[in-house]
Design a protein around this motif. Structure first.
Motif, PDB file in Angstrom:
ATOM      1  N   SER A   1      85.584  32.293  -4.268  1.00 50.16           N
ATOM      2  CA  SER A   1      84.937  32.931  -3.115  1.00 50.16           C
ATOM      3  C   SER A   1      84.927  32.005  -1.907  1.00 50.16           C
ATOM      4  O   SER A   1      85.076  32.458  -0.768  1.00 50.16           O
ATOM      5  CB  SER A   1      83.500  33.322  -3.460  1.00 50.16           C
TER       6      SER A   1
ATOM      7  N   GLN B   1      82.047  40.791  -3.363  1.00 51.26           N
ATOM      8  CA  GLN B   1      81.771  40.847  -4.790  1.00 51.26           C
ATOM      9  C   GLN B   1      80.735  41.914  -5.151  1.00 51.26           C
ATOM     10  O   GLN B   1      80.827  42.557  -6.170  1.00 51.26           O
ATOM     11  CB  GLN B   1      81.241  39.464  -5.181  1.00 51.26           C
TER      12      GLN B   1
ATOM     13  N   ASP C   1      87.285  40.242  -3.004  1.00 50.42           N
ATOM     14  CA  ASP C   1      86.611  39.258  -3.854  1.00 50.42           C
ATOM     15  C   ASP C   1      85.935  39.986  -5.012  1.00 50.42           C
ATOM     16  O   ASP C   1      84.887  40.588  -4.843  1.00 50.42           O
ATOM     17  CB  ASP C   1      85.580  38.488  -3.026  1.00 50.42           C
ATOM     18  N   GLU C   2      86.543  39.932  -6.168  1.00 46.04           N
ATOM     19  CA  GLU C   2      86.038  40.620  -7.359  1.00 46.04           C
ATOM     20  C   GLU C   2      85.580  42.031  -7.016  1.00 46.04           C
ATOM     21  O   GLU C   2      84.402  42.365  -7.172  1.00 46.04           O
ATOM     22  CB  GLU C   2      84.895  39.818  -7.983  1.00 46.04           C
TER      23      GLU C   2
HETATM   24 MG   LIG Z   1      82.747  34.475  -6.153  1.00 45.82          MG
END
Ligand SMILES: [Mg+2]
Ligand SMILES: Nc1ncnc2c1ncn2[C@@H]1O[C@H](COP(=O)(O)OP(=O)(O)OP(=O)(O)O)[C@@H](O)[C@H]1O
Lengths: 314, 340
Positions: free
Chosen positions: B57, B106, B189-190
């Motif tokens: 991240s 995320q 991000d995820e």
């Molecule tokens: Mg992360």
């Protein structure tokens, strides 16, 4: 709408409860208003006649019903001490208190919120560290003074420095346009301090939230972030706080009005207490209760305007 | 000279060169991103994988200029089509972020502003970068994008607040927000970690489809190798702030070179395997404040010898388009095969 009616009904119940409680309390405290009224040396005969005239011999229940019945017709009795109808007394004092409270609230919340925002910005930014941390400390110091100083001290300080030493504002009274300034500041400073500290910490917390990163990733600049994304969220706890402050401000008004010699509800209440003037005291308390409840209603409404999660759940 | 370079270099949308980002805490410097070099070719999907806390991240946030104090980019270049955005002024960077590069976060639950209608949050991105658009036009385009990312009844959803939407829908809103300006690069991000498996598959398919439609590049950050296998053209494996291995996806799965990557692969639970014997990599991630002197993975590596504990390995070429940071690969490809 139904929620609103429900709230209104709830308010009525609270109001009746307050009146009842007050009614009972005023009658179980020792001492009779009649002796206060007539003086210590009045003969027993006169006292008896007066007690009978005021209806104080009737059962409490009867007295209460009579009072409520009259109140519903706008008759709150006659002040023992000032010998005028309570409703008239309150009507003449009411605008002053409202004016004082509104200006105090404007000062407290306006200055508090703005100072809180500036402080938070200063605390959060990395350039001009020295200057910004100085500003932050200055505001938070001022807030701390406001929070920790009793209202009457603030009153006296302001009177001494801004009305006596530097004659910027009238010392007391409420008849000139500028008269409202010092009492409003004195009454509002405490709340301003609380609001400033709360705004600052709430804003700092919100600035760490994920959605602030989202907004930055979207291309929002710093000013846009605060105004469009952070401020509304950070105001939620502050509004709750402000609702609580309405009642503390009204109790502060008692002191402020007394020190500054303002003819307001607070000062009426003080007069009433000192002379065991039951009708007057009941009248002032009922009025103050209504004011507080209306203030809370306004705060709740504002809260639901700010927070959609409250709005739709109802 | 310039001509020659242009001919030689492939067409990279984003090139991260020797990026270092650190947090300067009271207890010392935390090198969250430690000399990372990543290249993103146009129209490709790049994966960054690694355990939690390895700096995935932070790498993405460095690109977007989103590092929070006390973190900052220490050195390195971030080239967006040749322009270095690492050294750019905040004001100029904001013009690029949300327009040319966008990011999906995320946490779909907390990444949308709870007090603003989701549609407004999407059209906000448009209005910020396209001053010529009117509000009505922005609304129209946002609704169009809602439809594209598979949100039912987009007109109705436009006026919803985030709490009225499910996690999957919120992530779709995030994707719509990231796509609405038709960026050159999307950093995800995820994007599916917080969602259930069905929704995950839908979202991943959607991203691939939109990539083909808009022709952008995507960086997908994940710790799920399944996602990588399904989606990515090229993969970077990160560990403790460093790239440990990089390869084309098939190459990485077929000829895994680095012991760490092997460990990651072995940790994927498979149907039919005994859950009690689920493989894990022994040991813990090193504390970034006190990195080991040698290879960062040496304390957990089954092949580690004295040299691994004393010296840090470079990235060694395993084959074309495949590098790994391990002494085992220093010599010949054959030896690497023996261990891999
Ligand atoms: Mg992360
Ligand atoms: N404010 C901070 N101060 C110090 N160190 C930090 C701070 N924020 C993050 N870090 C460090 O940065 C490192 C990288 O974090 P990052 O969020 O990039 O991990 P990640 O790979 O995205 O993990 P995850 O899969 O859990 O999202 C972490 O090991 C963490 O210790």
């Amino acid at each position: 709408m139904r929620i609103f009616l429900k709230r209104l009904a709830g308010m009525l119940v609270v109001l009746v409860g307050v009146v009842l409680l007050l009614f009972i309390m005023l009658r179980i405290i020792p001492g009779s208003p009649v002796t206060t009224l007539l003086g210590e040396r009045a003969s027993q005969q006169v006292i008896d006649r007066m007690t009978e005239e005021l209806g104080l011999n009737d059962p409490l229940f009867m007295q209460f019903l009579r009072y409520v019945g009259n109140a519903l017709h706008g008759d709150f009795g006659t002040s023992y001490k000032l010998n005028r109808p309570v409703s008239a007394l309150i009507m003449s004092a009411f605008p002053n208190t409202v004016r004082l409270s509104i200006f105090a609230a404007l000062f407290a919340w306006g200055v508090g919120i703005i100072a809180g925002i500036i402080s938070a910005i200063c605390k959060n930014q990395q350039r001009f560290r020295l200057l910004s941390s100085l500003i932050d400390r200055l505001f938070m110091g001022g807030a701390l003074v406001g929070v920790s100083m009793p209202v009457f001290m603030t009153c006296l300080f302001l009177q001494y420095f801004l009305a006596y030493r530097v004659q910027l504002f009238p010392l007391s009274g409420f008849d000139q346009p500028l008269s409202v300034v010092l009492p409003a500041i004195a009454l509002g400073w405490n709340s301003a301090g609380t609001v400033a500290r709360m705004t600052r910490s709430s804003l700092l917390e919100v600035m760490q939230a994920d959605y602030i990163s989202t907004a930055r990733a979207k291309g929002r600049g710093s000013a846009g972030i605060i105004l469009c994304h952070a401020l509304k969220n950070s105001m939620l706890p502050v509004v709750t706080m402000m609702a609580l402050q309405i009642s503390s401000m009204l109790s502060g008004a008692v002191i402020t009005e007394t020190v500054f010699g303002i003819n307001g509800i607070g000062r009426l209440a003080v007069t009433a207490i000192q002379s065991r003037d039951m009708p007057l005291l009941q009248g002032t308390v009922i009025f103050t209760t209504i004011l507080v409840m209306l203030g809370n209603l306004a705060a709740d409404t504002l809260y639901s305007v700010l927070d959609p999660r409250i709005r739709r759940e109802g | 000279m310039e001509m020659k370079e242009q001919v030689r270099e492939p067409d990279f949308v984003l090139e991260i060169r020797h990026l270092r980002s650190s947090f300067f805490t009271r207890r010392g410097e935390v090198p969250a991103v430690n000399d990372v070099t990543i290249q993103v070719p146009r129209g490709k999907i790049i994966g960054i994988v690694g355990e939690s806390g390895c700096g995935k991240s932070m790498t993405a946030k460095s690109v977007m200029g989103l590092l929070k104090y006390p973190g900052r980019v220490v050195s390195g270049e971030i080239l967006l089509e040749g322009r270095d955005i690492a050294g750019m002024k905040e004001r100029e960077l904001r013009k690029i972020c949300g327009n040319e590069i966008t990011m999906i976060f995320q946490e779909p639950m907390t990444s949308l502003n709870p007090v603003i209608k989701v549609g407004k949050q999407v059209s906000e991105a448009l209005l910020l970068h396209h001053r010529e658009l009117s509000r009505a036009q922005a609304r129209e385009q946002a609704i169009e994008m809602f439809r594209k990312v598979g949100i039912n009844e987009p007109e109705k959803r436009y006026d919803c607040y985030p709490h009225e939407l499910s996690g999957g829908l919120r992530q779709r809103v995030m994707i719509a927000m990231a796509m609405v300006c038709r960026p050159k690069l999307l950093i995800a991000d995820e994007p599916t970690t917080a969602l259930d498996v069905t929704i995950e598959a839908q979202i991943l398919k959607l991203m691939k489809q939109l990539r083909d439609e808009i022709g952008m590049s995507i960086i997908i950050i994940t710790h799920n190798l399944g996602v990588v296998a399904e989606l990515c053209d090229y993969v970077y494996v990160m560990y403790a702030g460093k790239i440990m291995e990089q390869a084309e996806t098939f190459e990485l799965f077929d000829h895994t070179a680095h012991p760490y990557t092997k460990g990651l692969m072995d940790s994927i639970p498979r149907i039919g395997s005994n859950a009690e014997h689920l493989h894990t990599i022994p040991g813990v991630v090193p504390n970034l404040l006190h990195l080991p002197k040698g290879c960062l993975f040496s304390n957990r590596c089954p092949y580690a010898d004295d040299r691994c504990r004393q010296e840090r390995p470079e990235l060694y070429q395993v084959s074309q388009q495949h590098c790994a940071r391990c002494f085992l690969l220093e010599k010949t490809g054959e030896e690497a095969e023996a261990h891999g």
